[in-house]
Design an enzyme around this catalytic site. Sequence first.
Site, PDB file in Angstrom:
ATOM      1  N   ALA A  96       0.767  -1.242   0.000  1.00  0.00           N
ATOM      2  CA  ALA A  96       0.000   0.000   0.000  1.00  0.00           C
ATOM      3  C   ALA A  96       0.799   1.295   0.000  1.00  0.00           C
ATOM      4  CB  ALA A  96      -0.953   0.004   1.197  1.00  0.00           C
ATOM      5  N   PRO A  98       3.033   4.517  -0.661  1.00  0.00           N
ATOM      6  CA  PRO A  98       2.722   5.568   0.321  1.00  0.00           C
ATOM      7  C   PRO A  98       1.240   5.840   0.534  1.00  0.00           C
ATOM      8  CG  PRO A  98       3.298   6.580  -1.753  1.00  0.00           C
ATOM      9  CD  PRO A  98       3.506   5.102  -1.946  1.00  0.00           C
ATOM     10  N   LYS A 101      -2.892   4.851  -4.040  1.00  0.00           N
ATOM     11  CA  LYS A 101      -4.011   4.036  -4.515  1.00  0.00           C
ATOM     12  C   LYS A 101      -4.925   3.644  -3.359  1.00  0.00           C
ATOM     13  CE  LYS A 101      -0.803   2.298  -7.959  1.00  0.00           C
ATOM     14  NZ  LYS A 101       0.358   2.896  -7.261  1.00  0.00           N
ATOM     15  N   GLU A 119       1.389  -2.833   4.330  1.00  0.00           N
ATOM     16  CA  GLU A 119       2.706  -2.420   3.862  1.00  0.00           C
ATOM     17  C   GLU A 119       3.786  -3.238   4.593  1.00  0.00           C
ATOM     18  OE1 GLU A 119       5.933  -1.386   2.337  1.00  0.00           O
ATOM     19  OE2 GLU A 119       4.056  -0.737   1.418  1.00  0.00           O
ATOM     20  N   ASP A 163      -0.341  -3.949  -6.341  1.00  0.00           N
ATOM     21  CA  ASP A 163       0.639  -3.134  -7.056  1.00  0.00           C
ATOM     22  C   ASP A 163       1.999  -3.482  -6.442  1.00  0.00           C
ATOM     23  OD1 ASP A 163       0.752  -0.591  -8.960  1.00  0.00           O
ATOM     24  OD2 ASP A 163       2.202  -0.280  -7.359  1.00  0.00           O
ATOM     25  N   CYS A 216       4.534  -0.089 -12.391  1.00  0.00           N
ATOM     26  CA  CYS A 216       5.026   1.123 -13.061  1.00  0.00           C
ATOM     27  C   CYS A 216       6.268   0.774 -13.875  1.00  0.00           C
ATOM     28  CB  CYS A 216       5.310   2.236 -12.060  1.00  0.00           C
ATOM     29  SG  CYS A 216       6.528   1.828 -10.803  1.00  0.00           S
TER      30      CYS A 216
END
Length: 442
Positions: A96, A98, A101, A119, A163, A216
């Site tokens: 998660a 920073p 999203k 995280e 992600d 990314c």
Amino acid sequence: MDTSETTAPAAAGRSFRLLCSPEDMPRVEALLRAQGYRFAPEPFSPFCRRLLHEPRPLGASLAAFFGYIYIQDRSSMLPPLALDPAEGSSVLDVCASPGSKTGFLAQLVGRSGFVLGNEPSRARLATLRANMHACNLLSVATCTHEGQALPLRPGSWQAIQLDPPCSGWGTAEKHPRVMELWQGEKVQPLVGLQRLLLRHATSLLAPGGKLVYSTCTTNVAENEEQVRFAEAELGLERLPLTPFPGFVWEELPGGEGTLRVDGRRSAAQGFYVALFHKPYSAVADTPEPAPPSEARPPRRGGKAHARREQPGQELPREALAGPCCDPALLPPGRVMLYGDQVRFLPEDAGRLLPPDMIWQGALLGKFAGGRLHPAPRLRALLPRRPDAGTALVLDSPDELTALLSGQSRRTELEGREAALWWQDLPLGRVSLKQGRVVATFS
């Protein structure tokens, strides 16, 4: 194949999200304009804006300070929109920090929804929690576990965002060294970690549920090949995504129905988004041991678990009532006291999180002297309209800036605290000492 969108922007610029209700959007925009910022709507979401003129760094704006905007690359805004969780639903965000999203998901599910942001890194967890607190997202809870070993019940989540750590090739324009750091065999541990995370996330996904996978990077091994892995090995089914307006897209073999952002021509990061559906016949309901090549993924730093807190005491909502807190505005859930900290636990957390799991709800403030001392940034529970006897209403950005810089301000207000407003936009809480305002935001 080039699937260009003619509406893509011609030049790079900063983008941001408005973190407020639709009725407050004009007020937040007015605050930005009052400080000289100019912006335009992004075509893919009513929450998103693209910066056109920045007289000073946007992160130093009053809107950013009070958590009304979140600066975010426009490509990074796409995964939550692709997952498209229903209002009031619950979402798991596996990696998660920073919180870009995570926070957008919380906006989409609304005050009655629930988002669990996990995280693995303790250092990055602090950033996640600070951002969620500044943004007043009470429906977000946080935890720190290795993503491939999240201690959640199999098949319990209807929506999952993944992600994972990636090579970041899509950010090469801003961070040129990523192409040097992540080449050849160096990328293989990342690919292995991504597969571990995909496998475990699939096990947590309920039959009929949706999972969005995004990176990314422009690396095929971390994108299209992971989609094929999820389909062939985990039994997930690809859900074709409709391209969002405002971007230029590429499509590589094997990526049909997924979205690959052409970063240069989209004035954004290179990005990849795939959406999956878990059918009732999926084969990965139970996590399987990882093969040797995937067994030791790179750690993202920090310990896997937080210190266990002492059992909390539930507080009645009326115990929170005060000039800077209207408990009727709380979403469904419980108010708990841990030591002197008051935290909010969303209703769905009790249904989805195992009793022995370590996690943390949103901070509301401290409880002392038989009353709540709200966190200075807790604007979400301020009364909907300023009251002349309990609110300090300022009309210009300069007045706000002076107050935040440490200048004192004399008022006729009584008591120990007051609600701070810019015109008709609630900002937070300030302390009063014999009618003099003391702004202690942190």
